[in-house]
Design an enzyme around this catalytic site. Structure first.
Site: not given
Length: 301
Positions: A12, A40, A43, A138, A182, A218, A223, A250, A280
């Site tokens: 949460m 994650k 999501n 996670e 990433n 990512t 981009g 996510d 998003s």
């Protein structure tokens, strides 16, 4: 019908807006607080479900008020929550997000997420050769590794989003078809810092020649780049008014998995997932701005 099976965390998220972070020993008055279902795993499951893919989520919540709210929310998102189990005497994962004007700071309390251990029977039941299996870091790392190995053995397409980064990812690569770091996480995979975009693409090419795992990086405002057999393809990011970047990665991963489950090529899946991630960030909250297939199609025109 092919589906997406997500193994991951549920939190949460409590998002508190404030002008700045307090110093040690200081108390500040904030502006607002909002509650969002996050983590994650949740999501990415929601992102995949929003564009019409059947989604099963394997996760754990606590026997508290947040757990009940999360469970009902996921059902409303049309996610199969049969494998979302409740652990007694522990709290549902919580993330305290301090939203500043141009950035954020996050404190995560994993709670029930770290008790997600016994997944063998569930994964064997939920995952087939027709599916796409998606997970992150996670939850306990041994659970991630076990989940990937079981899904790979079943013949599913396996996707690992290596966040938050841990060096044990390298041990999981034999079970991973697609990895989606990433730029910072890719540096973790390499074990060194990259100095410029050209060097990043050179290292991606080297990766493609030396690993069986498909690499998709990512890159935020730069981009998304992904490897082919002999090249690196970069899809530039579209320009939008950014409100909140929480959950953009996510969103990308969930839509990527859903598109692959729907039979799209990696190139098409990356393009559509990139559009979805861009959409998003135009709204506050990790899941609030996650788009539908129709919204992505409209944006892509």
């Amino acid at each position: 019908m092919k589906k997406v099976v997500v193994l991951g965390s549920i939190n949460m998220d409590m998002v508190m807006e404030t002008d700045r972070l307090p110093k040690v020993g200081e108390t500040l008055l904030g502006d607002t607080i909002d509650y969002y279902v996050g983590g994650k795993g949740a999501n990415q499951a929601v992102a995949a479900a929003r564009i019409g893919a059947p989604v099963s989520l394997i996760a754990k919540i606590g026997d508290d008020t947040f757990g009940s709210k999360v469970y009902q929310h996921l059902k409303q998102e049309k996610i199969d929550v049969e494998a979302v189990s409740t652990e007694k005497n522990i709290f549902t994962g919580v993330a305290s997000i301090f939203k500043l004007k141009e950035d954020n700071a996050i404190v995560v309390l994993p709670g029930a997420n770290m008790l997600l251990n016994e997944v063998d029977a569930v994964i064997n039941e939920k995952t087939t050769a027709q599916d796409v299996f998606l997970t992150q870091l996670e939850i306990p790392l041994e659970t991630v590794k076990k989940g990937l190995a079981l899904a790979k053995e079943a013949g599913a397409i396996t996707i690992l989003n290596p966040a938050p980064y841990n060096e044990s990812v390298l041990e999981m690569l034999p079970f991973v078809d697609i990895i989606t770091p990433n730029e910072t996480e890719f540096e973790g995979l390499l074990g060194r810092t990259l100095t410029d975009p050209e060097e990043l693409e050179e290292e991606m090419l080297t990766w493609a020649k030396t690993h069986q795992t498909q690499l998709i990086v990512t890159r935020g405002s730069q981009g998304i780049s992904y490897t082919t057999a002999n090249d690196v393809v970069t899809i530039p990011a579209e320009k939008v008014a950014v409100v909140d970047t929480t959950g953009a990665g996510d969103t990308f991963n969930g839509i990527l998995a859903a598109c692959l489950a729907q039979g799209k090529t990696v190139a098409e899946a990356v393009r559509l997932a990139g559009f979805g991630a861009t959409l998003s960030v135009t709204k506050l909250g990790a899941q609030t701005g996650m788009p539908t297939a129709a919204e992505i199609e409209h944006f892509a025109q």
